[in-house]
Design a protein around this motif. Sequence first.
Motif, mmCIF file in Angstrom:
data_model
loop_
_atom_site.group_PDB
_atom_site.id
_atom_site.type_symbol
_atom_site.label_atom_id
_atom_site.label_comp_id
_atom_site.label_asym_id
_atom_site.label_seq_id
_atom_site.Cartn_x
_atom_site.Cartn_y
_atom_site.Cartn_z
ATOM 1 N N LYS A 34 -87.488 -30.685 -64.984
ATOM 2 C CA LYS A 34 -86.230 -30.611 -64.237
ATOM 3 C C LYS A 34 -85.402 -29.395 -64.663
ATOM 4 C CE LYS A 34 -85.551 -35.454 -63.121
ATOM 5 N NZ LYS A 34 -85.011 -36.684 -63.726
ATOM 6 N N ARG A 35 -85.396 -29.261 -65.972
ATOM 7 C CA ARG A 35 -84.622 -28.164 -66.532
ATOM 8 C C ARG A 35 -85.204 -26.826 -66.083
ATOM 9 N NH1 ARG A 35 -80.625 -27.442 -69.537
ATOM 10 N NH2 ARG A 35 -80.475 -25.550 -70.805
ATOM 11 N N LEU A 36 -86.529 -26.844 -66.070
ATOM 12 C CA LEU A 36 -87.240 -25.650 -65.635
ATOM 13 C C LEU A 36 -86.795 -25.246 -64.226
ATOM 14 C CD1 LEU A 36 -89.928 -24.320 -67.046
ATOM 15 C CD2 LEU A 36 -90.920 -25.064 -64.900
ATOM 16 N N MET A 163 -94.878 -25.586 -71.254
ATOM 17 C CA MET A 163 -93.536 -26.093 -71.101
ATOM 18 C C MET A 163 -92.809 -26.193 -72.424
ATOM 19 S SD MET A 163 -94.099 -28.725 -68.043
ATOM 20 C CE MET A 163 -92.565 -29.241 -67.419
ATOM 21 N N TYR A 164 -93.542 -26.632 -73.423
ATOM 22 C CA TYR A 164 -92.914 -26.701 -74.751
ATOM 23 C C TYR A 164 -92.502 -25.317 -75.202
ATOM 24 C CZ TYR A 164 -94.052 -31.627 -75.340
ATOM 25 O OH TYR A 164 -94.102 -32.955 -75.187
ATOM 26 N N SER A 165 -93.410 -24.411 -74.993
ATOM 27 C CA SER A 165 -93.076 -23.043 -75.421
ATOM 28 C C SER A 165 -91.893 -22.509 -74.625
ATOM 29 C CB SER A 165 -94.291 -22.132 -75.285
ATOM 30 O OG SER A 165 -94.479 -21.777 -73.941
ATOM 31 N N PHE A 166 -91.849 -22.960 -73.360
ATOM 32 C CA PHE A 166 -90.694 -22.545 -72.561
ATOM 33 C C PHE A 166 -89.400 -23.087 -73.145
ATOM 34 C CE2 PHE A 166 -87.618 -23.649 -69.276
ATOM 35 C CZ PHE A 166 -87.353 -22.397 -68.759
ATOM 36 N N VAL A 167 -89.487 -24.373 -73.503
ATOM 37 C CA VAL A 167 -88.302 -24.981 -74.099
ATOM 38 C C VAL A 167 -87.913 -24.233 -75.368
ATOM 39 C CG1 VAL A 167 -87.368 -27.059 -75.177
ATOM 40 C CG2 VAL A 167 -88.730 -27.230 -73.098
ATOM 41 N N ILE A 171 -83.918 -20.614 -75.589
ATOM 42 C CA ILE A 171 -82.809 -19.958 -76.283
ATOM 43 C C ILE A 171 -82.876 -18.454 -76.075
ATOM 44 C CG2 ILE A 171 -84.084 -19.886 -78.482
ATOM 45 C CD1 ILE A 171 -80.375 -20.648 -78.382
ATOM 46 N N ASP A 172 -84.114 -17.938 -76.036
ATOM 47 C CA ASP A 172 -84.277 -16.507 -75.788
ATOM 48 C C ASP A 172 -83.795 -16.145 -74.396
ATOM 49 O OD1 ASP A 172 -85.290 -16.181 -78.247
ATOM 50 O OD2 ASP A 172 -87.399 -16.074 -77.626
ATOM 51 N N TYR A 173 -84.224 -16.997 -73.444
ATOM 52 C CA TYR A 173 -83.799 -16.735 -72.066
ATOM 53 C C TYR A 173 -82.279 -16.756 -71.961
ATOM 54 C CZ TYR A 173 -88.705 -17.595 -70.993
ATOM 55 O OH TYR A 173 -90.057 -17.531 -70.963
ATOM 56 N N ALA A 174 -81.733 -17.751 -72.650
ATOM 57 C CA ALA A 174 -80.269 -17.847 -72.643
ATOM 58 C C ALA A 174 -79.665 -16.572 -73.198
ATOM 59 C CB ALA A 174 -79.822 -19.037 -73.447
ATOM 60 N N SER A 175 -80.334 -16.053 -74.225
ATOM 61 C CA SER A 175 -79.800 -14.835 -74.825
ATOM 62 C C SER A 175 -79.920 -13.657 -73.855
ATOM 63 C CB SER A 175 -80.496 -14.529 -76.149
ATOM 64 O OG SER A 175 -81.775 -13.989 -75.905
ATOM 65 N N TYR A 176 -80.972 -13.735 -73.001
ATOM 66 C CA TYR A 176 -81.073 -12.680 -71.985
ATOM 67 C C TYR A 176 -79.850 -12.710 -71.095
ATOM 68 C CZ TYR A 176 -86.009 -12.201 -73.198
ATOM 69 O OH TYR A 176 -87.184 -11.991 -73.861
ATOM 70 N N PHE A 177 -79.494 -13.945 -70.721
ATOM 71 C CA PHE A 177 -78.305 -14.062 -69.869
ATOM 72 C C PHE A 177 -77.075 -13.570 -70.592
ATOM 73 C CE2 PHE A 177 -80.996 -16.664 -67.249
ATOM 74 C CZ PHE A 177 -80.546 -16.348 -65.985
#
Lengths: 506, 199
Positions: A34-36, A163-167, A171-177
């Motif tokens: 869902k989060r994905l 998916m786990y690795s995505f989770v 935080i990295d993705y968030a940091s991209y934002f």
Amino acid sequence: MKKQFNRMRQLANQTVGRAEKTEVLSDDLLQVEKRLELVKQVSHSTHKKLTACLQGQQGVDVERKSVRSPSVRSNSTLQNTLTLLKLLMCAVEIPNIQKQRKHLAKLVLDMDSARTRYYQSTKSSGLSSNLQSTGAKVDHVREEMEEAANRMEICRDQLSADMYSFVAKEIDYASYFQTLIEAQAEYHRKSLELLQSVLPQIKAHQETWVEKPCYGKPLEEHLALSGRDIAFPIEACVTMLLECGMQEEGLFRIAPSASKLKKLKASLDCGVLDVQEYSADPHAIAGALKSYLRELPEPLMTFKLYNDWIQASNIQDQDKRLQSLLNACEKLPPANNNNFKYLIKFLSKLTEYQDVNKMTPGNIAIVLGPNLLWTHNEGNITEMMTTVSLQIVGIIEPIIQHADWFFPGEIEFNLTGNYGSPVHTNHNANYSSMPSPDMDQIDRKQNDQSRRPLSVATDNMMLEFYKKDGYDSHTVCLPLYIYNNVWPKCGAVVQMKEDNSCYHGF
Amino acid sequence: MPEQSNDYRVVVFGAGGVGKSSLVLRFVKGTFRDTYIPTVEDTYRQVISCDKSVCTLQITDTTGSHQFPAMQRLSISKGHAFILVYSITSRQSLEELKPIYQQVLAIKGSTESIPIMLVGNKSDEMAQREVETKEGEAQATAWKCAFMETSAKTNSNVKELFQELLALEKKRDMSLSIDGKRSGKQKRADKLKGKCSVM
């Protein structure tokens, strides 16, 4: 055929009812899914925006090039691009996961169908007598089922891992934002800085702008903005009329063509002047001058002194009347006094040609007076326009008649050159191409530009001196002498007189 | 002072220098001055016969040199009849009349019942003619008004101009002559007094 049909039915069942679907993913993973989806949406829209932004900038850049310095622009663009790339990476991973998810769903489906078939075959095998053949079939189906289950498991594991690795990476993705937002903040900060630094420049530029509307603007404001002593329309019209209008019958009396007048006024308003075009139409020039005076928010002779002027004009004794007019004249603010003097000096010059142009001081006073003085109380229009008009004639006429007594000394009409227009090189072309009887004089004047301001300054100072000394003819010579000694450069005054003499020539 | 209702007010409009004052002076005083003096505003009075009685013809000679819209509106709203003068030697002076006619139309609503004369003055200066008689006539037709070419200098058509103007007034029966001869009571009003008089 039958198999395919079954599959279809199963798929339909699963999608519609979700009845038989086996859930192979854990709750955690479902949440991750869902989060994905959310992340996908966010990054997708951001990606879209950024792309649009980058593409848009290409187009906007051309327009803003002059304002924005290139380095800052490329800098912020670079940062944006960087973030965009990161986001792209993120966006690539998400579809991968999604692809696997789909694959997994398909495998689950396969597995489910295999299982169903297995159950069916085991059931039928129980009923059937032909054990061997059915046993082989059951085995085959079970193998199929197991294989499907295997494949599903592998895929599920893969997906889970992704998916786990995505989770983990979220935080990295968030940091991209975060980086993106930082970049945006930086971009906007830099833009703000840039705009703020540019703003005063533009303001300064505007202040030095030469094409400022002058019609309908207060005299003081116009003079201050343009750094002039004499209002541009006054100087431009007067210098042009000196060239081509002095012998025109009924100058200031005969109305110009309305369209010509409008055009000339508009061109004076933006400081552009096609001298050649109007040299044949002195009435338009005179009309433009009249309009300028009339459209001043306050008359050149001021509201404040209105009563002074009227009272002065009512004095019967001529000498006293003149003295009283002079007193009012001296009360004029400096800017008004300068321009009034300039105008009166010109009008007095105009009357030198009254045999030809028929404009006597009285005539000029009749047609120009109401443009020089009016009252702001709109009371009785009839009275104001007629009785007062006549009184104004009684004010202006003697001032023009005795211009040299009111404003002693010669005056330079062409103060700034080029018909008083601001520095526009193309006007020089117009100027020199004008057929003129005193070409040499003009050429010399153009070369003399540097000296002119001084001559004006000294002229004004002399005027002050005369005023203090009460206009006595003996003292008139004295200050000139003194000034010549004290300030050797005052020879410009003499020069000025020579310049003036050219106007007598035609 | 004549009674308000007894006055018949004629207003003369036109650009500067077309000869409004000359026309009026020629009519009122029978003279022509070759001087060049712009008018601020003058009013002349003359006794004429009106509806078998006498009334005062009041002629307002306006200024052509500076337009004060407020002043113009006032003259128009008070005027009974209008003479629009241009000079045949200046096309521009005919152009100048157009806004004035529009203003009359705007203030009076309709020019149907209002006597208006379009006058081409200076008809003696044929050599400098810029506006042909036909053009003046065409303009008059467009404005539904009468037309005449005059010369104040040579006294051509001046009296006729005023006669025809009065004849155009259908509400009153007016003529210039009283008992068959022109009134000698014509007088030029004192300039200042003229302005203040009750109109």
